[in-house]
Design an enzyme around this catalytic site. Structure first.
Site, short mmCIF file in Angstrom:
data_model
loop_
_atom_site.label_atom_id
_atom_site.label_comp_id
_atom_site.label_asym_id
_atom_site.label_seq_id
_atom_site.Cartn_x
_atom_site.Cartn_y
_atom_site.Cartn_z
N ARG A 24 27.63 42.29 54.86
CA ARG A 24 27.49 42.54 56.36
C ARG A 24 28.73 42.57 56.95
O ARG A 24 29.62 41.85 56.50
CB ARG A 24 26.13 41.74 56.93
CG ARG A 24 26.56 40.33 56.82
CD ARG A 24 25.68 39.37 57.68
NE ARG A 24 25.96 38.02 57.60
CZ ARG A 24 25.88 36.92 58.70
NH1 ARG A 24 25.06 37.53 59.49
NH2 ARG A 24 26.00 35.62 58.50
N THR A 135 38.04 31.50 57.18
CA THR A 135 37.54 32.81 56.21
C THR A 135 38.40 33.92 56.89
O THR A 135 38.63 34.27 57.89
CB THR A 135 36.03 33.05 56.56
OG1 THR A 135 35.45 31.71 56.20
CG2 THR A 135 35.52 34.23 55.63
N LYS A 160 39.19 30.63 52.63
CA LYS A 160 38.16 31.02 52.07
C LYS A 160 38.07 32.65 52.03
O LYS A 160 37.77 33.13 53.23
CB LYS A 160 36.67 30.55 52.80
CG LYS A 160 35.42 31.13 52.00
CD LYS A 160 34.29 30.64 52.51
CE LYS A 160 32.92 31.12 51.87
NZ LYS A 160 31.85 30.25 52.48
N LYS A 162 36.75 36.51 51.31
CA LYS A 162 35.77 37.44 51.18
C LYS A 162 36.10 38.43 50.19
O LYS A 162 37.18 39.05 50.32
CB LYS A 162 35.15 37.79 52.28
CG LYS A 162 34.54 36.87 53.25
CD LYS A 162 33.25 36.24 52.56
CE LYS A 162 32.68 35.16 53.47
NZ LYS A 162 31.22 34.44 53.28
N ASP A 191 34.76 34.17 48.08
CA ASP A 191 33.14 34.20 48.03
C ASP A 191 32.89 35.73 47.77
O ASP A 191 33.25 36.50 48.33
CB ASP A 191 32.91 33.73 49.38
CG ASP A 191 31.38 33.62 49.63
OD1 ASP A 191 30.54 33.94 48.54
OD2 ASP A 191 30.99 33.43 50.78
N GLU A 219 32.50 31.21 44.92
CA GLU A 219 31.19 31.07 45.28
C GLU A 219 30.51 32.12 45.11
O GLU A 219 30.86 33.39 45.45
CB GLU A 219 31.63 30.82 46.91
CG GLU A 219 30.10 30.16 47.51
CD GLU A 219 30.48 30.09 49.04
OE1 GLU A 219 29.45 30.11 49.77
OE2 GLU A 219 31.55 29.47 49.50
N ASP A 244 25.79 29.12 45.89
CA ASP A 244 25.21 29.21 47.57
C ASP A 244 23.86 29.89 47.47
O ASP A 244 23.08 29.04 47.75
CB ASP A 244 26.35 29.91 48.22
CG ASP A 244 26.27 30.16 49.59
OD1 ASP A 244 25.02 29.49 50.29
OD2 ASP A 244 26.73 30.99 50.31
N LYS A 268 23.52 24.70 53.02
CA LYS A 268 23.65 25.21 54.34
C LYS A 268 22.42 24.73 54.94
O LYS A 268 21.41 24.98 54.30
CB LYS A 268 23.93 26.82 54.34
CG LYS A 268 25.34 27.22 53.82
CD LYS A 268 25.34 28.83 53.88
CE LYS A 268 26.50 29.30 53.60
NZ LYS A 268 26.69 30.79 53.27
N SER A 296 28.13 27.35 56.53
CA SER A 296 27.22 27.55 57.56
C SER A 296 27.25 29.14 57.63
O SER A 296 27.77 29.92 56.81
CB SER A 296 28.03 27.05 58.87
OG SER A 296 29.24 27.82 59.16
N ILE A 298 27.03 32.50 60.74
CA ILE A 298 27.97 32.66 61.81
C ILE A 298 27.13 32.13 63.07
O ILE A 298 26.18 32.60 63.58
CB ILE A 298 27.98 34.08 62.14
CG1 ILE A 298 28.92 34.75 60.93
CG2 ILE A 298 28.81 34.28 63.50
CD1 ILE A 298 30.18 34.13 60.87
N ASP A 321 33.01 24.03 55.35
CA ASP A 321 33.25 25.50 55.85
C ASP A 321 32.74 25.80 57.14
O ASP A 321 31.47 26.36 57.39
CB ASP A 321 32.68 26.44 54.66
CG ASP A 321 32.89 27.82 55.15
OD1 ASP A 321 33.76 28.24 55.85
OD2 ASP A 321 32.05 28.73 54.67
N ASP A 323 34.25 26.86 60.17
CA ASP A 323 35.16 27.86 60.98
C ASP A 323 34.50 28.72 62.04
O ASP A 323 35.15 29.33 62.70
CB ASP A 323 36.17 28.68 60.01
CG ASP A 323 35.75 29.63 59.27
OD1 ASP A 323 34.36 29.40 59.19
OD2 ASP A 323 36.25 30.45 58.60
#
Length: 366
Positions: A24, A135, A160, A162, A191, A219, A244, A268, A296, A298, A321, A323
């Site tokens: 997303r 991230t 981290k 993506k 991730d 991840e 995850d 999480k 977490s 967003i 994590d 941020d």
């Protein structure tokens, strides 16, 4: 200490830059805030961001779950019987993990205030300071390299990154470019957000290993329900593999641990349904010699404050994590955790340490 009132507020905070993953793109952080008031005047706060692609929850479904199902169960119950309350919160409805998590946070906030302890001390008090990663959203290799350098220059020491939006070769080029730009001393975590097949994940990770790109962990490389694929990746690469989205519940954690399908678990609060269940997942992992990260969605400063209190309380949680609040245009709370570049300090005040929540203009529901 009886629970007297449960209210919710909707908030929306723009991000400084779009947050892009294989699943997303997010431009605005939306959340439902939960406020619980007890008959002795103590109030607690929680947060639930709608993450439809992961938890299946929207703003509307979160509010409905809180007010139509959870609130009738909670009202007029003594919070001092908190085992009864957390068990009921867990079993009272299927799914709705973020709605449960927001209520769970607010309940723990109240309990710790009642005991006159910061929540991280109420839960165990292992440490007071954490180091977060930052991230790098998935974009073209050059843009990701620029972003990585910017974050390192801001004082971050762990990235981290993506991946998983395009083909494996493009992902390898992304990481090669970032490693070239930031040097060998910076930790890089990947991730894939479920984007690879097991074979593609093995091929990608082996390419990274063969090129000496020094990846700390990868991840969730495969689909959440593909435990066989997750184990296949774990068994065929040297790099640490972290579960995850495969782990929402303690039962799912048990399956991952029993089959040794991953080397690490990312807990999480929004997946586990709150701190109560998150503690069980961590205890299972610790028993099996598996370290955990706490991550977490967003979320605003409020939700991350609760997650950081939990993470700081346990020895077995070794990676962080947190941020998301640094990506937002504004902070909606006074108090809570404090950032000093990559370091996070837990507050000394009781509970979450939140002094005020700014919901001006919002209409409380409940």
């Amino acid at each position: 200490m009886k629970i007297e009132q449960i209210e919710t507020y909707k908030v929306a905070v723009p991000l400084l830059n779009p947050f892009k993953t294989a699943l997303r793109t997010v431009k605005v952080a939306e959340s439902v805030l939960v406020k619980i008031t007890c008959d002795n005047g103590i109030t607690g706060w929680g947060e639930a961001p709608p993450t439809v692609i992961i938890t299946g929850e929207s703003l509307q479904s979160i509010e409905s779950a809180v007010h139509l199902e959870i609130a009738p169960f909670l009202k007029n119950k003594s919070l001092l019987n908190y085992e009864l309350i957390f068990q009921g919160l867990k079993t009272g409805m299927v799914g709705n993990s973020s709605a449960k998590a927001a209520v769970d946070m607010a309940l723990y906030d109240c309990l710790a205030q009642y005991c006159k302890l910061p929540l991280y001390q109420f839960l165990g008090g292992y440490k007071k300071e954490l180091e977060t990663d930052f991230t790098v959203s998935v974009n073209g290799p050059e843009e990701m390299g620029d972003d990585a350098v910017s974050y390192i220059n801001q004082g971050f020491n762990v990235l981290k990154v993506k991946v998983g939006k395009d083909d494996v070769e493009t992902d390898v080029e992304r990481i090669r470019e970032i490693r070239k730009r930031v040097g060998n001393k910076i930790k890089i975590r990947l991730d894939a957000n479920q984007a690879w097949t097991a074979k593609d994940a093995i091929r990608a990770i082996r390419k990274l290993e063969d090129r000496g790109l020094n990846i700390e962990l990868v991840e969730q490389p495969v689909k959440a329900d593909d435990l066989e694929g997750l184990k296949q990746v774990t068994d065929h690469v040297d790099t640490l593999i972290m579960a995850d989205e495969s782990v929402f519940t303690p039962k799912q954690a048990f399956q991952v641990l029993k089959t040794r399908s991953a080397d690490l678990i990312n807990i999480k609060i929004m997946k586990s349904g709150g701190i109560y269940q998150a503690q069980i997942i961590n205890q299972l992992a610790e028993t099996c010699g598996v370290e955990c990260m706490v991550g977490s969605m967003i979320e605003t400063h409020l939700g991350i404050t609760a997650a950081a209190h939990f993470a700081a309380s346990k020895k077995n949680i070794t990676r962080f994590d947190f941020d998301a609040p640094l990506m937002l245009e504004k902070n909606i709370i006074d108090g809570g955790i404090q950032y000093r570049k990559r370091y996070i300090t837990l507050p000394d005040e009781p509970g979450l340490g939140i002094k005020k929540v700014h919901v001006e203009g919002g209409i409380p529901h409940g």
